[in-house]
Each structure stands twice: as structure tokens, then as C-alpha cells.
Design a protein around this motif. Structure first.
Motif, mmCIF file in Angstrom:
data_model
loop_
_atom_site.group_PDB
_atom_site.id
_atom_site.type_symbol
_atom_site.label_atom_id
_atom_site.label_comp_id
_atom_site.label_asym_id
_atom_site.label_seq_id
_atom_site.Cartn_x
_atom_site.Cartn_y
_atom_site.Cartn_z
ATOM 1 N N ILE A 262 50.403 36.978 16.791
ATOM 2 C CA ILE A 262 49.092 36.988 17.448
ATOM 3 C C ILE A 262 49.150 37.705 18.799
ATOM 4 C CG2 ILE A 262 47.319 35.525 18.516
ATOM 5 C CD1 ILE A 262 48.049 33.408 16.346
ATOM 6 N N TYR A 263 50.184 37.416 19.604
ATOM 7 C CA TYR A 263 50.248 37.925 20.973
ATOM 8 C C TYR A 263 51.232 39.078 21.150
ATOM 9 C CZ TYR A 263 47.505 33.818 22.164
ATOM 10 O OH TYR A 263 46.504 32.865 22.236
ATOM 11 N N GLN A 264 51.792 39.561 20.038
ATOM 12 C CA GLN A 264 52.743 40.679 20.072
ATOM 13 C C GLN A 264 53.920 40.383 21.011
ATOM 14 O OE1 GLN A 264 50.200 44.054 21.032
ATOM 15 N NE2 GLN A 264 49.753 44.392 18.869
ATOM 16 N N LEU A 265 54.524 39.229 20.772
ATOM 17 C CA LEU A 265 55.676 38.797 21.547
ATOM 18 C C LEU A 265 56.880 38.640 20.624
ATOM 19 C CD1 LEU A 265 53.869 36.067 23.685
ATOM 20 C CD2 LEU A 265 54.678 38.281 24.521
ATOM 21 N N LYS A 266 58.033 38.397 21.218
ATOM 22 C CA LYS A 266 59.252 38.208 20.428
ATOM 23 C C LYS A 266 59.317 36.768 19.938
ATOM 24 C CE LYS A 266 61.703 41.663 23.191
ATOM 25 N NZ LYS A 266 62.785 41.892 24.181
ATOM 26 N N LYS A 267 59.508 36.607 18.605
ATOM 27 C CA LYS A 267 59.486 35.252 18.040
ATOM 28 C C LYS A 267 60.674 34.420 18.507
ATOM 29 C CE LYS A 267 61.494 36.765 13.617
ATOM 30 N NZ LYS A 267 61.263 36.824 12.149
ATOM 31 N N ASN A 268 61.818 35.052 18.733
ATOM 32 C CA ASN A 268 62.986 34.303 19.216
ATOM 33 C C ASN A 268 62.731 33.729 20.607
ATOM 34 O OD1 ASN A 268 64.368 34.846 16.878
ATOM 35 N ND2 ASN A 268 65.502 36.589 17.724
ATOM 36 N N MET A 269 62.033 34.507 21.435
ATOM 37 C CA MET A 269 61.700 34.060 22.780
ATOM 38 C C MET A 269 60.742 32.865 22.721
ATOM 39 S SD MET A 269 60.125 36.441 25.812
ATOM 40 C CE MET A 269 58.650 36.794 24.852
#
Length: 279
Positions: A262-269
Motif C-alpha cells: 500500500i505505502y511502497q515500503l520494505k516489508k522486512n522493515m
């Protein structure tokens, strides 16, 4: 019935008189009268170029009252030039009501371009110019300045302000408080004049430099602020809330993956953040 006249919006030099255009000189010499922000300043300019066109005072305090009378002259067939003390009229200077009234009255408004302090400063600042946000003068009071800066804190375009020399130290202090000491600034002072100065420094270094040299607290100032650059690893409050809500219905790993999408972020983070939040 006489043909309607035209309003010429004429830019004048911001310091160096050699910057005036031939078109501006011709226009000022040929119009029937000149509306001037300060007739004394404009009078000196006209005398320098041997122009005898009469001037009428037209400034912030009388514009609303005089605009209609100026339009009457234009309708009667006279041509008018509008000038400010320096630079391009209406850019933080009087004239909006007159130009607006002329447009609504179908009177031709003709720009005669030339110097503008904000554009002149930007052209030599070394900051991105594909997008810039012009704000005019900072508010005079610190609280209002900080509110302005807060509203623009995450503006990615280069910010352009005018500032008075006696407020520059306080303004730089407010910039540091709101935007941080590392935000890049460019200060342009006394443009086109003998002591023209450009300085490119972090906000913290700029404040120290201006404090150490009283000459930098004199003259006309354009202050430019580099736009906000988003940290690619920053997680917004909205993303945190979404992660928290999704984790109530889904395993943390899946909630992190969906939030990342959704927010174009890193899933591991996001997964690591979820663990820290006890989700």
C-alpha cells in the motif's frame, strides 16, 4: 469616442540601471502617465534616462481608491504604465486591483518584462528550479514564521522568500528550529548592486556566518530553502496505523507485506517495526 488606452506593466531594474530594457524606456517615455509605488524613486529613474512623463502615486495605501480613477483615464483613451520601486510590478508589490479591474473592464494589459529579484536569485542559486514555491516576505512575528515553516516543512519544491535585513537572524533561528540545522539554504543579497552576495550553506552555518558579519544583515535579501527530501525508509503514522489494524486480523508477516504494498515500503522493515510494536 476615443479608443481605449492600454495598461503597461513595466519591470524596472532591481539595482543596476543598465538592466532596464529598451522597450521599457520607450514605453515609459510614450505613455501619458506613470503609476508609481513611490514617485520619488521612480522620479530618479526617469531623470537618469531623461524621461519627462508625469507620475502619479499608486501604492498599497491608495490602490483601492485610485484603481477606478485610473480605469476611467484608460477608458478615455490615455495609456498608463504601472511600475513598482524595483523589479516586476505585482510580485510582492501593488497593482493587483488595478490589473484585475482592467481585465474585467476589457482594457488591454500589456506586460513589459524585465528584472525580478526572486527569479534573478533562483537563476544563480544552484538549487533545483524545475519546481519552486514563492512565498514573498516571511511574517514579521516569530510565531507566525514558525507556522509558515511548519506548513511548508515537507514541501519538495525549492522555497523562495524575501526577508528584511533586520529580521534575518531571527528568521534563520526559526528555520533551524522548524526545519533543522542541516537544511540547505542560499542567501542572495543586494542583487545586481555593488555588494551583490550569494552564500550557500546549511541553516546552522548560515546563521553563524550572518551573525559574524554585520554586513550580511544589510540590504535586500532573497532567502531560498532547499526542498524537503523524503527518507525512503521513513514510516509514516498512517502506515503504522494500517500495519496495526491489519495485524489484528492477519499474521504479522502478511500484514507487513500488505502495508508495504500500500505505502511502497520494505516489508522486512515493516515486519521488524511490528515486532517492536508488539503486534
Amino acid at each position: 469616442m476615443a479608443e481605449q488606452g492600454s495598461l503597461y506593466v513595466v519591470a524596472t531594474p532591481i539595482g543596476n540601471l543598465a538592466d532596464i530594457s529598451q522597450r521599457a524606456l520607450t514605453t515609459l517615455a510614450e505613455v501619458d502617465f506613470i503609476c508609481a509605488e513611490d514617485t520619488r524613486n521612480t522620479g530618479r529613474l526617469l531623470r537618469h534616462f531623461d524621461i519627462a512623463t508625469p507620475c502619479i502615486a499608486f501604492h498599497d495605501h491608495n490602490e483601492q481608491q485610485k484603481a477606478a480613477a485610473m480605469v476611467e483615464r484608460l477608458v478615455a483613451g490615455q495609456n498608463l504604465a504601472l511600475v513598482s520601486d524595483a523589479g516586476t510590478p505585482l510580485i510582492n508589490d501593488p497593482g493587483y486591483r488595478l490589473v484585475n479591474l482592467c481585465r474585467s473592464s476589457d482594457i488591454q494589459v500589456i506586460p513589459v518584462p524585465g528584472a525580478c529579484a526572486a527569479i534573478t536569485a533562483l537563476s544563480a542559486a544552484g538549487l533545483p528550479t524545475d519546481r519552486f514555491h514563492y512565498e514573498g516576505f516571511f511574517p514579521a512575528k516569530s510565531h507566525a514564521r514558525k507556522q509558515t515553516l511548519e506548513a511548508l516543512k515537507e514541501q519538495s519544491a525549492t522555497l523562495v522568500f524575501y526577508e528584511s535585513p533586520h529580521r534575518i537572524v531571527d528568521t534563520l533561528s526559526d528555520i533551524i528550529e522548524v526545519l533543522g540545522a542541516d537544511r540547505q539554504l542560499v542567501l542572495a543579497r543586494e542583487l545586481t548592486k555593488t555588494f551583490e552576495t550569494f552564500a550557500s550553506k546549511s541553516a546552522g552555518d548560515m546563521l553563524a556566518w550572518v551573525k559574524s558579519d554585520s554586513d550580511q544583515q544589510k540590504g535586500e535579501i532573497v532567502l531560498m530553502i532547499a526542498g524537503f527530501v523524503k527518507d525512503p525508509d521513513a514510516i509514516s503514522g498512517e502506515a503504522r496505523q494500517t500495519l496495526s489494524l491489519l495485524s489484528q486480523e492477519l499474521p504479522l508477516k502478511k500484514a507487513a507485506a500488505l502495508t508495504a504494498q500500500i505505502y511502497q515500503l520494505k516489508k522486512n522493515m515493516l515486519y521488524k517495526l511490528g515486532l517492536e510494536m508488539g503486534l
